[in-house]
Design a protein around this motif. Sequence first.
Motif, PDB file in Angstrom:
ATOM      1  N   SER A 181       0.866  -1.178   0.000  1.00 32.96           N
ATOM      2  CA  SER A 181       0.000   0.000   0.000  1.00 32.96           C
ATOM      3  C   SER A 181       0.902   1.227   0.000  1.00 32.96           C
ATOM      4  CB  SER A 181      -0.925   0.014   1.218  1.00 32.96           C
ATOM      5  OG  SER A 181      -0.187   0.255   2.406  1.00 32.96           O
ATOM      6  N   GLU A 229      -5.760   2.731   3.514  1.00 32.12           N
ATOM      7  CA  GLU A 229      -5.052   2.681   2.244  1.00 32.12           C
ATOM      8  C   GLU A 229      -5.426   1.396   1.533  1.00 32.12           C
ATOM      9  OE1 GLU A 229      -2.875   6.311   2.503  1.00 32.12           O
ATOM     10  OE2 GLU A 229      -3.466   4.966   0.897  1.00 32.12           O
ATOM     11  N   THR A 230      -5.561   1.477   0.229  1.00 33.37           N
ATOM     12  CA  THR A 230      -5.862   0.297  -0.561  1.00 33.37           C
ATOM     13  C   THR A 230      -4.687  -0.672  -0.536  1.00 33.37           C
ATOM     14  OG1 THR A 230      -7.269   1.588  -2.018  1.00 33.37           O
ATOM     15  CG2 THR A 230      -6.482  -0.529  -2.854  1.00 33.37           C
ATOM     16  N   LEU A 231      -4.990  -1.937  -0.330  1.00 32.82           N
ATOM     17  CA  LEU A 231      -3.989  -2.990  -0.431  1.00 32.82           C
ATOM     18  C   LEU A 231      -4.014  -3.566  -1.839  1.00 32.82           C
ATOM     19  CD1 LEU A 231      -4.257  -5.092   2.854  1.00 32.82           C
ATOM     20  CD2 LEU A 231      -2.688  -3.250   2.316  1.00 32.82           C
ATOM     21  N   TYR A 232      -2.819  -3.708  -2.411  1.00 34.08           N
ATOM     22  CA  TYR A 232      -2.693  -4.328  -3.722  1.00 34.08           C
ATOM     23  C   TYR A 232      -1.971  -5.662  -3.522  1.00 34.08           C
ATOM     24  CZ  TYR A 232      -3.791   0.370  -5.282  1.00 34.08           C
ATOM     25  OH  TYR A 232      -4.405   1.586  -5.475  1.00 34.08           O
TER      26      TYR A 232
END
Lengths: 115, 111
Positions: free
Chosen positions: A94, A102-105
């Motif tokens: 992130s 926060e977006t997790l990738y």
Amino acid sequence: AQTIHQWPVAEIKAVGSPLSLGCTIKGKSSPNLYWYWQATGGTLQQLFYSITVGQVESVVQLNLSASRPKDDQFILSTEKLLLSHSGFYLCAWSRGGTGSAETLYFGSGTRLTVL
Amino acid sequence: QQQVRQSPQSLTVWEGETAILNCSYEDSTFNYFPWYQQFPGEGPALLISIRSVSDKKEDGRFTIFFNKREKKLSLHITDSQPGDSATYFCAARSNYNVLYFGSGTKLTVEP
């Protein structure tokens, strides 16, 4: 564009043997990094996270350890595998910074089978 | 103690119907709730998310309804398509670097 690469794609290991899984993030400086474990058909459980090189925080104790030797690299390891370590291991990143959402990738994961 | 609960475990709907996936949580400090979609053999991907200051978030066919008082939320997928067949995870976090996932709902959309 950011890319996340996990290796190996799959592993079959014997109980008691050592393990090392890796994850590399390209195209993003100083990301937050995470390791997750997912039992077959199960939920995702966060194992570790790191917000900077050399610093790793443990979330769940599963006889595993993690290290961040470089800004873009996250390693998961153990010296002795247990049957219960079988599952799907996912690395994620992130944007850097503590707290807040926060977006997790996620990466494409490593399938581990312990026999 | 499971921080995030999901129901049903599996759900089958016909193409064009609305699928409703439910989620509840325990920790009142949770303030961010993402939903992730996972296809077999792949890592999950963020589908849609909501913060606790909102009670609804819409993105195309996907809508989150959030009830802070009851600590519940739901994901509505309207006009469901066979390509929506996947496992959906509700997750939650507060202001720390830990994201808790539910056990997932496996959605099957029949054509």
